[in-house]
Enzyme design. Structure first.
Site, PDB file in Angstrom:
ATOM      1  N   ASP A  22     -39.236  16.729  77.019  1.00 41.30           N
ATOM      2  CA  ASP A  22     -40.117  16.582  78.175  1.00 41.30           C
ATOM      3  C   ASP A  22     -40.930  17.851  78.318  1.00 41.30           C
ATOM      4  OD1 ASP A  22     -38.887  18.295  80.577  1.00 41.30           O
ATOM      5  OD2 ASP A  22     -37.194  17.296  79.562  1.00 41.30           O
ATOM      6  N   ASP A 111     -38.138  13.207  89.493  1.00 39.71           N
ATOM      7  CA  ASP A 111     -37.452  14.479  89.233  1.00 39.71           C
ATOM      8  C   ASP A 111     -36.963  14.996  90.595  1.00 39.71           C
ATOM      9  OD1 ASP A 111     -36.609  17.005  88.593  1.00 39.71           O
ATOM     10  OD2 ASP A 111     -38.390  17.543  87.431  1.00 39.71           O
ATOM     11  N   GLU A 113     -34.261  17.423  92.299  1.00 42.95           N
ATOM     12  CA  GLU A 113     -33.336  18.484  91.890  1.00 42.95           C
ATOM     13  C   GLU A 113     -33.475  19.719  92.783  1.00 42.95           C
ATOM     14  OE1 GLU A 113     -34.643  20.918  88.617  1.00 42.95           O
ATOM     15  OE2 GLU A 113     -36.167  19.397  88.096  1.00 42.95           O
TER      16      GLU A 113
END
Length: 742
Positions: A22, A111, A113
């Site tokens: 990624d 995403d 986090e």
């Protein structure tokens, strides 16, 4: 991605799965071909963050990875305290976060986090702590808001990228996210195939980010499965959808979907679903790891649980498990998964029905795994069955066994193979000629349709219909003509039949006059007329003879179908009445009287006296059909009138005691109508004598009285010198007793 690692070192690769990477705007120059050569087969590219940032390198990275053959997707870095989940989802989709079922676009990623801006204030906005200053409930609600919006916009829930420790800390290890694929971030301190524990919502992960320092550009990842699994992950939403797969050595072709392989039994079934996807060769490892589902049939299930029957480019919605079982699909068990997009490749055929109609004209009612051929929609209604009919291919029902056909009464059924027609009435098939419509006006109004011989064999057969039928009550029998039905006034004179017509059918045929015996009949396609009597039909040779037997007029003529006339026993043609005939094997001459009688002629002088001359030679077999009813006499009776043959003509006699004594033959009406026209009346006394004998007699009181002299004859004739003396054959007078002289 910026997730904190267990350990941030790693230039190794796990020894399982499919490698990938990624990247984000931090990787300004990625050699995608090099990444491919190193073994990377998929890539995720950062598209957006919050609702304030987009990656300016996104397009080149996204397309660059695809150009070398990678399966790629986009991810969004969440800043949950900046704006709502739905706002950021829309921002993500607007800037590259879409998905399509093309097989090379991975599902979008959230995403979610560690806060990379924890404790910082930027441009007046305080980003909060590592959990963004939000409670576990607020964070899990935000994720659901983001996920539901993505599902609505793209058709897929996003992948959740996270770290187990952070998820547990900030969401309190929230449950209920198992339908979201998991991308776990965990960087081990030494090479291993163990990613460590995952949050409690999941039992395993789909992708593992195992390193941020190589071997690949950006972050290094591994897909937890085979390359074919990864392709399926890109192609199918929520595990639904199908692809064709075949092992490296050929053999069975499978439909793969819902983490199951379904064997395809034959080429026809493969063709049924060929529009869904192309055939891909896959590894044997991939196939062996998949459980085997039911053999592929005609049923497909969508993600919402709806089941469809697939046929001829159409999809039919299955309304119940019972109907699915009728068509051989089991009790909602034997189906393959198809995505909404794949089902959309088939034309919507509406609701599935038991009754089907094929392009070749075959109609079947499918029930219990059998096909019952039906005659037409009204046949279904009269049987109490739903009359809705769907279009279907012949292949849909080809392998089903035949059940009892569904046929309404009073129709014409044709054998589809031989074209042999039958009239179906009173629950029986009656064979009829192929020309039934051409020959019978009443038959043209009867619906006709073809059935397969496998259906016809299951219907009871009756005797062939040749033009005679009775009613179901057994109280009447009819001659069925080309236009009308004729009630038999004397059924014993006609051929015996056990054919029965329903009252409905009989009432649909117009009624003519009753028919007795004899009757004059003809075929609709022939000018020949027959006189039918005593179960024998004899041709009427000409119009004159027809007039004779009509006693001076054209008699009623019953027009029948050719097969009816052909079925009757035939005798020789009728001989015109009131004429003389001699056989070819005997010199005896006869005067024909009507259709069945003949009078023996003893002397031509008798018929000469009546004005009947000449004779015709005919086969002896023809004459043998006529009953000898006596000899020809010069006096005849027609109805109530007596005539005398005298001097070459017929004369009317008054109804007196004297004339009543004269021996006379009672003739048939047809003979009488053919005799010479009477010349007038005889009002004087009639005397008799035997041919070739001079004795003259007066018939009186039942005896014949000889007249002794000419003068006595004049006296008995009231002085007239022109007495009327009838000549008889000696045998005729011999039968009369002789009395005293007159």
């Amino acid at each position: 991605m910026t997730t904190q690692s267990m350990e941030t070192q790693g230039t190794w690769m796990p020894t399982f799965g499919v490698q990938g990477l990624d990247v984000s705007g931090h990787q300004t120059s990625v050699n995608w071909q090099q990444q491919w050569n190193m073994g990377a087969r998929f890539a995720y590219v950062k598209a957006s963050e919050g609702n304030y940032y987009t990656n300016e390198l996104y397009s080149s990275q996204y397309q660059g990875s695809r150009n070398v053959g990678m399966i790629r997707g986009a991810y969004h870095f969440a800043i949950p305290n900046w704006s709502s989940g739905s706002d950021q989802a829309r921002y993500f989709v607007k800037n590259g976060g879409g998905w399509s079922a093309d097989g090379y676009t991975l599902p979008p990623v959230l995403d979610f986090e560690f806060n990379p801006y924890a404790g910082r204030t930027i441009d007046g906005f305080y980003f909060g702590d590592t959990c963004y200053g939000m409670s576990p409930a607020q964070l899990t609600s935000w994720v659901r808001d983001f996920g539901n919006t993505m599902l609505a916009l793209t058709g897929r829930l996003p992948v959740i990228y996270t770290n187990t420790s952070w998820w547990k800390q900030c969401t309190a290890d929230a449950a209920g996210f198992g339908s979201y694929p998991l991308w776990i971030a965990a960087y081990p301190s030494s090479p291993t195939n163990n990613a460590g524990a995952v949050p409690s919502s999941w039992s395993s992960y789909s992708i593992w980010q195992y390193s941020s320092t190589g071997p690949f550009a950006g972050d290094s990842n591994v897909w937890n499965g085979t390359y074919e699994n990864l392709q399926d992950f890109a192609r199918f939403a929520d595990g639904y959808g199908a692809r064709f797969a075949i092992g490296p050595n050929g053999g069975t072709i499978y439909v793969v979907g819902n983490k199951t392989k379904y064997p395809i039994p034959n080429w026809e079934t493969y063709q049924l679903y060929s529009r869904v996807n192309s055939l891909t060769q896959v590894s044997q490892q991939y196939l062996d790891a998949l459980p085997t589902g039911p053999v592929v049939g005609r049923f497909a299930r969508s993600a919402d649980g709806s089941i469809y029957l697939i046929d001829s480019g159409r999809r039919f919605h299955v309304p119940s498990c019972g109907m699915m079982s009728d068509f051989g699909g089991g009790n909602c068990t034997n189906w393959i998964p198809l995505s909404g997009a794949q089902l959309g490749m088939y034309t919507d055929g509406g609701m599935l029905a038991n009754a089907t109609s094929s392009p070749t004209g075959k109609l079947f009612y499918v029930t219990g795994g059998t096909k019952r051929e039906f005659f037409d929609a009204p046949s279904l209604s009269r049987a109490g069955l739903p009359a809705a009919v769907i279009p279907a291919s012949d292949a849909l029902t080809a392998s089903m066994p035949y059940g009892a056909p569904i046929v309404r009464q009073d129709v014409i059924v044709v054998n589809r193979n031989t074209r042999e027609p039958f009239l179906y009435t009173v629950n029986k098939l009656l064979p009829v000629p192929t020309s039934i419509n051409a020959d019978n006006v009443w038959a043209r109004g009867i619906t006709a349709a073809a059935l397969d011989p496998q259906s016809l064999i299951q219907l009871a057969k009756g005797p062939a219909f040749i033009g005679f039928a009775g009613n179901t009550a057994g109280t009447a029998k009819f001659v069925i003509g080309s236009n009308y039905k004729y009630l038999m006034s004397s059924a014993s004179q006609w051929p015996s039949t056990t054919v029965l017509f329903s009252d409905t059918l009989l009432n649909a045929i117009g009624s003519g006059s009753s028919v007795g015996s004899p009757a004059f009949i003809k075929s609709v396609n022939s000018p020949v007329i027959y006189r039918y009597e005593n179960q024998v039909a004899r041709e009427v040779p000409d119009l004159t003879t027809l007039y004779q037997f009509g006693e001076g007029r054209i008699p009623p003529i019953y027009s029948l179908a050719p097969n009816t006339v052909n079925s009757l026993a035939k005798g020789p043609a009728l001989l015109p009445a009131a004429k003389l005939y001699v056989g070819d094997a005997s010199p005896v001459v006869y005067l024909v009287d009507g259709a069945n009688k003949a009078l023996q002629l003893e002397d031509f002088r008798i018929t000469d006296s009546m004005g009947i001359g000449g004779y015709t030679r005919v086969p002896q077999s023809v004459l043998s059909l006529y009953t000898n009813t006596g000899t020809v006499l010069p006096a005849v009776t027609c109805g109530s009138t007596k005539f005398l043959g005298y001097r070459g003509g017929l004369w009317r006699l008054p109804a007196t005691t004297g004339t009543a004594q004269l021996p006379a033959r009672v003739l048939e009406g047809s003979t009488c109508s053919s005799l010479p026209t009477p010349r007038g009346n005889i009002d004087s006394t009639v005397f008799v004598k035997a041919l070739d004998n001079p004795v003259v007699y007066l018939l009186q009181d039942g005896v014949k009285k000889p007249v002794s002299s000419w003068s006595r004859l004049m006296e008995l004739n009231q002085g007239s010198s022109s007495p009327v003396i009838a000549d008889y054959a000696p045998s005729a007078l011999a039968a009369i007793p002789t009395g005293n002289p007159a």
